[in-house]
Design an enzyme around this catalytic site. Structure first.
Site, mmCIF file in Angstrom:
data_model
loop_
_atom_site.group_PDB
_atom_site.id
_atom_site.type_symbol
_atom_site.label_atom_id
_atom_site.label_comp_id
_atom_site.label_asym_id
_atom_site.label_seq_id
_atom_site.Cartn_x
_atom_site.Cartn_y
_atom_site.Cartn_z
ATOM 1 N N CYS A 1 -4.074 8.920 -17.187
ATOM 2 C CA CYS A 1 -5.165 8.786 -16.217
ATOM 3 C C CYS A 1 -5.856 10.117 -15.964
ATOM 4 C CB CYS A 1 -4.632 8.252 -14.895
ATOM 5 S SG CYS A 1 -3.410 9.299 -14.103
ATOM 6 N N CYS B 1 -2.918 0.399 -11.939
ATOM 7 C CA CYS B 1 -3.886 -0.518 -11.333
ATOM 8 C C CYS B 1 -3.889 -1.845 -12.104
ATOM 9 C CB CYS B 1 -5.273 0.095 -11.388
ATOM 10 S SG CYS B 1 -5.419 1.661 -10.514
ATOM 11 N N CYS C 1 -13.604 6.147 -13.855
ATOM 12 C CA CYS C 1 -12.952 5.399 -12.773
ATOM 13 C C CYS C 1 -11.700 6.143 -12.313
ATOM 14 C CB CYS C 1 -12.611 3.994 -13.271
ATOM 15 S SG CYS C 1 -11.946 2.911 -12.002
#
Ligand code: SF4
Length: 225
Positions: free
Chosen positions: A221, A195, A112
Site C-alpha cells: 500500500c 480494505c 487511493c
C-alpha cells in the site's frame, strides 16, 4: 506529502541496536523503543490481528496506538476493533482520511492508498520520533530484509518492527498461548486483511498475501515504502 521527522538520529547506533535485538524477544524490542522514545513512539495497526497490540500493552498500556480507518474496512474489521477496545485499556487514536468515500480504488489504487492510508498516517506521525509496525520478514519477499530498527528516510522517522523475525507459526503460537481473539474473517480464508475492495480470500497453496490487490501488479500500500 512531507516527511514527519526533523532531526536525523545516529544511524550507526540504530544499526547496532537492531543487530543486538535480533536474538531478543519481541517484548524486549517494544521495551527498548518505549524507553528510548517515550511518548514520541506510536504503534500503527490496521485491525488484522492483535498480536503486536497485546505485546505492546503488556509492556505499557500508555503507548499510543493508531488505527487507520480507511473508510473501506470490512464490517468484521470494525467489529473486531470494538472487541479489542473492550478487551484492552489502550491509548487509542483513530485516524480518518481527509477525503469522502469514492471509487478511486477501482482505477487508481495507489492514489487511493495515498489518500486513505499514507496521508492519515503521516498526520498521526507528525512530531513523533518513532513508529512501531507489525511488519514481518516472512510475509512477503518485499519484506524479507526488514531490519528490527531502521531509519525511514522517506518519512523521516525511526521504524521499529518488533515481529520482524517471527514466522507465521510464531504468530499463531503466541495468539493461542495468550488466547487472543482472531479476526472473524481468518477462518473464511482471509490470510491477509485490508480494505474490502482490495482483499479476497486465498485458496489452499496460494501465498498468504495473494488476496491483496489480486489481479493487479500492486503488492504494497506504500506505508512501508
Ligand atoms: S487498500 Fe484499496 S480501498 Fe484501501 S486505501 Fe488502498 S486502494 Fe483504497
Amino acid at each position: 506529502m512531507t516527511a514527519v521527522g526533523t532531526d536525523l538520529p545516529d544511524l550507526a547506533e540504530l544499526a547496532r541496536v537492531s543487530d543486538s535485538l535480533e536474538q531478543q524477544p519481541a517484548s524486549a524490542v517494544v521495551a527498548w523503543a518505549w524507553e528510548r522514545f517515550g511518548e514520541s513512539l506510536v504503534l500503527t495497526m490496521s485491525g488484522q490481528d492483535c498480536v503486536l497490540l497485546d505485546l505492546v500493552i503488556r509492556v505499557d498500556p500508555e503507548i499510543e496506538v493508531v488505527f487507520l480507518d480507511t473508510q473501506y474496512h470490512f464490517p468484521e474489521t470494525l467489529e473486531y476493533m470494538e472487541r479489542l477496545k473492550d478487551r484492552y485499556s489502550m491509548n487509542l487514536t483513530i485516524m480518518h482520511p481527509l477525503v469522502e468515500p469514492d471509487d478511486r480504488w477501482a482505477d487508481d489504487p495507489d492514489g487511493c492508498c495515498r489518500a486513505r492510508k499514507i496521508e492519515p498516517m503521516l498526520r498521526a506521525l507528525d512530531g513523533k520520533e518513532a513508529w512501531m509496525t507489525g511488519l514481518r520478514r516472512a510475509e512477503a519477499p518485499t519484506r524479507a530484509k526488514a531490519p528490527i530498527v531502521s531509519y525511514d528516510v522517506g518519512k523521516g522517522i525511526v521504524k521499529v518492527n518488533p515481529l520482524a523475525t517471527w514466522s507465521d507459526l510464531d504468530v499463531e503460537g503466541y495468539a493461542r498461548d495468550r488466547n487472543l481473539p482472531l479476526h472473524p474473517l481468518r477462518d473464511q480464508g482471509y490470510t491477509s486483511i485490508g480494505c474490502w475492495p482490495c482483499t479476497r480470500p486465498v485458496a489452499d497453496g496460494e501465498h498468504p498475501r495473494a488476496g491483496r490487490w489480486a489481479g493487479t501488479d500492486k503488492i504494497e500500500c506504500g506505508l512501508h515504502g
